[in-house]
Structures are given as structure tokens and as C-alpha cells.
Motif scaffolding. Sequence first.
Motif, short mmCIF file in Angstrom:
data_model
loop_
_atom_site.label_atom_id
_atom_site.label_comp_id
_atom_site.label_asym_id
_atom_site.label_seq_id
_atom_site.Cartn_x
_atom_site.Cartn_y
_atom_site.Cartn_z
N LEU A 102 1.66 9.71 -10.17
CA LEU A 102 0.87 9.64 -11.40
C LEU A 102 -0.37 10.55 -11.36
O LEU A 102 -1.14 10.56 -12.31
N ASP A 103 -0.57 11.25 -10.24
CA ASP A 103 -1.72 12.13 -10.08
C ASP A 103 -3.03 11.36 -10.24
O ASP A 103 -3.91 11.74 -11.00
N ARG A 104 -3.15 10.27 -9.49
CA ARG A 104 -4.37 9.46 -9.47
C ARG A 104 -4.92 9.48 -8.04
O ARG A 104 -4.70 8.56 -7.25
N PRO A 105 -5.61 10.56 -7.67
CA PRO A 105 -5.99 10.77 -6.28
C PRO A 105 -6.95 9.73 -5.72
O PRO A 105 -6.87 9.40 -4.54
N ARG A 106 -7.87 9.22 -6.52
CA ARG A 106 -8.82 8.24 -5.97
C ARG A 106 -8.12 6.94 -5.59
O ARG A 106 -8.40 6.35 -4.54
N ALA A 107 -7.22 6.49 -6.45
CA ALA A 107 -6.48 5.26 -6.13
C ALA A 107 -5.62 5.47 -4.89
O ALA A 107 -5.55 4.61 -4.01
N ALA A 108 -4.96 6.62 -4.80
CA ALA A 108 -4.13 6.92 -3.62
C ALA A 108 -4.99 6.97 -2.37
O ALA A 108 -4.59 6.47 -1.30
N GLU B 66 0.83 -1.21 0.00
CA GLU B 66 0.00 0.00 0.00
C GLU B 66 0.86 1.26 0.00
O GLU B 66 0.49 2.28 -0.60
N VAL B 67 2.01 1.18 0.69
CA VAL B 67 2.93 2.32 0.68
C VAL B 67 3.42 2.59 -0.74
O VAL B 67 3.43 3.73 -1.22
N HIS B 68 3.84 1.53 -1.44
CA HIS B 68 4.30 1.68 -2.82
C HIS B 68 3.18 2.25 -3.70
O HIS B 68 3.42 3.10 -4.56
N LYS B 69 1.96 1.76 -3.47
CA LYS B 69 0.84 2.24 -4.30
C LYS B 69 0.54 3.70 -4.05
O LYS B 69 0.31 4.47 -4.99
N ILE B 70 0.52 4.12 -2.79
CA ILE B 70 0.26 5.53 -2.49
C ILE B 70 1.32 6.41 -3.14
O ILE B 70 1.01 7.42 -3.78
N ALA C 210 -4.92 11.45 8.33
CA ALA C 210 -5.09 10.45 7.27
C ALA C 210 -6.55 10.01 7.13
O ALA C 210 -7.03 9.72 6.03
N ALA C 211 -7.27 9.97 8.25
CA ALA C 211 -8.66 9.52 8.23
C ALA C 211 -9.63 10.63 7.87
O ALA C 211 -10.81 10.36 7.62
N GLY C 212 -9.17 11.88 7.86
CA GLY C 212 -10.04 12.99 7.48
C GLY C 212 -10.70 13.70 8.64
O GLY C 212 -11.58 14.54 8.44
N ILE C 213 -10.29 13.38 9.87
CA ILE C 213 -10.86 14.09 11.02
C ILE C 213 -10.34 15.52 11.07
O ILE C 213 -11.10 16.47 11.31
N LEU C 214 -9.04 15.67 10.84
CA LEU C 214 -8.44 17.00 10.80
C LEU C 214 -8.50 17.54 9.37
O LEU C 214 -8.36 16.77 8.41
N PRO C 215 -8.70 18.84 9.19
CA PRO C 215 -8.70 19.39 7.83
C PRO C 215 -7.31 19.26 7.21
O PRO C 215 -6.31 19.68 7.79
N ALA C 216 -7.27 18.63 6.06
CA ALA C 216 -5.99 18.44 5.37
C ALA C 216 -6.29 18.20 3.89
O ALA C 216 -7.30 17.58 3.56
N ASP C 217 -5.41 18.69 3.02
CA ASP C 217 -5.61 18.40 1.61
C ASP C 217 -5.26 16.94 1.33
O ASP C 217 -4.73 16.23 2.20
N HIS C 218 -5.56 16.50 0.13
CA HIS C 218 -5.40 15.08 -0.20
C HIS C 218 -3.97 14.60 -0.01
O HIS C 218 -3.73 13.56 0.63
N GLU C 219 -3.01 15.32 -0.53
CA GLU C 219 -1.63 14.87 -0.43
C GLU C 219 -1.16 14.83 1.02
O GLU C 219 -0.45 13.90 1.44
N THR C 220 -1.57 15.81 1.82
CA THR C 220 -1.21 15.81 3.24
C THR C 220 -1.79 14.60 3.94
O THR C 220 -1.13 13.96 4.78
#
Length: 247
Positions: free
Chosen positions: A147-153, A137-141, A201-211
Motif C-alpha cells: 500500500l506504500d505506507r512506509p511509516r506503518a511498515a 507484524e509480518v502480514h502488516k509489513i 532492519a534496525a538501521g545500523i547498516l545503510p539500507a533503504d526502507h524496503e530493504t
Amino acid sequence: MHHHTQALAIAERVAAELAPGTLGIGLFGSVAAGTDHPQSDIDLFLVVDTGAGTEVRQVEGRMVTLSRKTRDDLEGGLAHPWEAVTAVGAWRRARILHDPDGRMAALQARARAWTWEAIGPEADRWAARELVGLAEEVHKIHGMLVLDRPRAAAANRAVLVLQLGYALAVSGRLTCESENDLWDAVADAEGPDWAAAWDAAAGILPADHETGCRAALALYRHAAGRLTPHLDAGERAVVDTAGALAA
């Protein structure tokens, strides 16, 4: 607490209706523990010889989950590390509704006396193997970000957020009454760095996708630091490579 009284009444009535075709019935989860809310489902475990599976019913506006399990399935809850995290606590608080041969009472007694020492070495090895498997999963992220594939990441990030929690719960010898309690228990055990990264990572804190993705990678590095003593040389190479990518 009308909703709790109603839930208990539904559980007892459904159990009475199903009892003739089962070897035992237990009420588990928040209703058994008395911590349910009006939307909590009513969890009934039915012991069967064959036909294991899950059925969901709607009874008087309440969701009733019927989990049909064999005796071996129930025994496995106390023998397998990934199940013991929540199964032990659930068994300790369960309400036994039908138990003609006393097997469910015996399992509950075992759960109340159970300790991690019973499966300690297996627990550490399982947690280590889980960490190695999650290196993918680390390699995939990393790759999906490049590759700029946000949904897969995002999907791979979610896998890390959920499964690393179980690995650290096993390594930390935690038990919880339900999965709902697991995430807070792991955060309390692992400390503020883990908690902050998990929340991002879970989305509790406000963060953009890459963060958020990088927070999930930080969780992997944290878990690797905790589980390294249980890795063999080949596993260590896999985890070190993933850790370098995560950094």
C-alpha cells in the motif's frame, strides 16, 4: 571513575532517605555492575506492599529511576521467561542497600543458583507463542509495503526487530545483565546471518526502507526455523503462512 563514585554515593543517600517506607532497596544496572558511563541512570528497586510503579528523579545532575515493585513482582523476574533473560543477570550483580528481613539477599542467592531448567518447558512455549503473535507484524509489513505506507511498515518492522530478540534469547537460554547487552548476545548466539539481517532492519547498516523491512522479515523466517519444534499444528499453520509472506 569519578562519575561511578558519584553515582554510588547518590544511590546510597537516596536509599537511606527512602528506606523507612520500603521493605527493601537494591541498586541494579550498570552502576551496580561498575560498567556505567557519566550519563547512565541510577536504577533503584524499592520493595513495597502496595503502590508499585516507576518514578524518575534528577539528583545532582544524574537521573535516578525508582522502580517500586511488590515481592510478587520481584519473584516473577525469576519465574517468567521474558523477564528472566535480564532479571537473573541483574540480580546476580545487584548491590543490596536495605534488606531488613533478608528477602532480597535470599532472592539474590536464588538468582545466582538459577538455571533455565527451572522453567524450561514454559520458556519454550512462551517463545513459540511469541512467534505466533508476531505473525501479525509480518502480514502488516507485507501489506504496508504493497500500500506504500512506509511509516506503518517501519513501525511493524521495529516490533519484529525488538520482540524477536527476546523470543530467541529465551529459546537459546540466554541471560544478560541488562537489555543493553541482549542484542549483542543474541547476535553472537544466532550467527552472522541473523546479525546482518538485524543490523539492516534496525538501521545500523545503510539500507533503504524496503530493504530494511525485508531484513526484518528475514529475521522472522530465521526465528521460525529455530522455534518450529515447539509449535502445535494450529500454530504451525499460522507461522507457515507468515513465513511464506516473509519470503
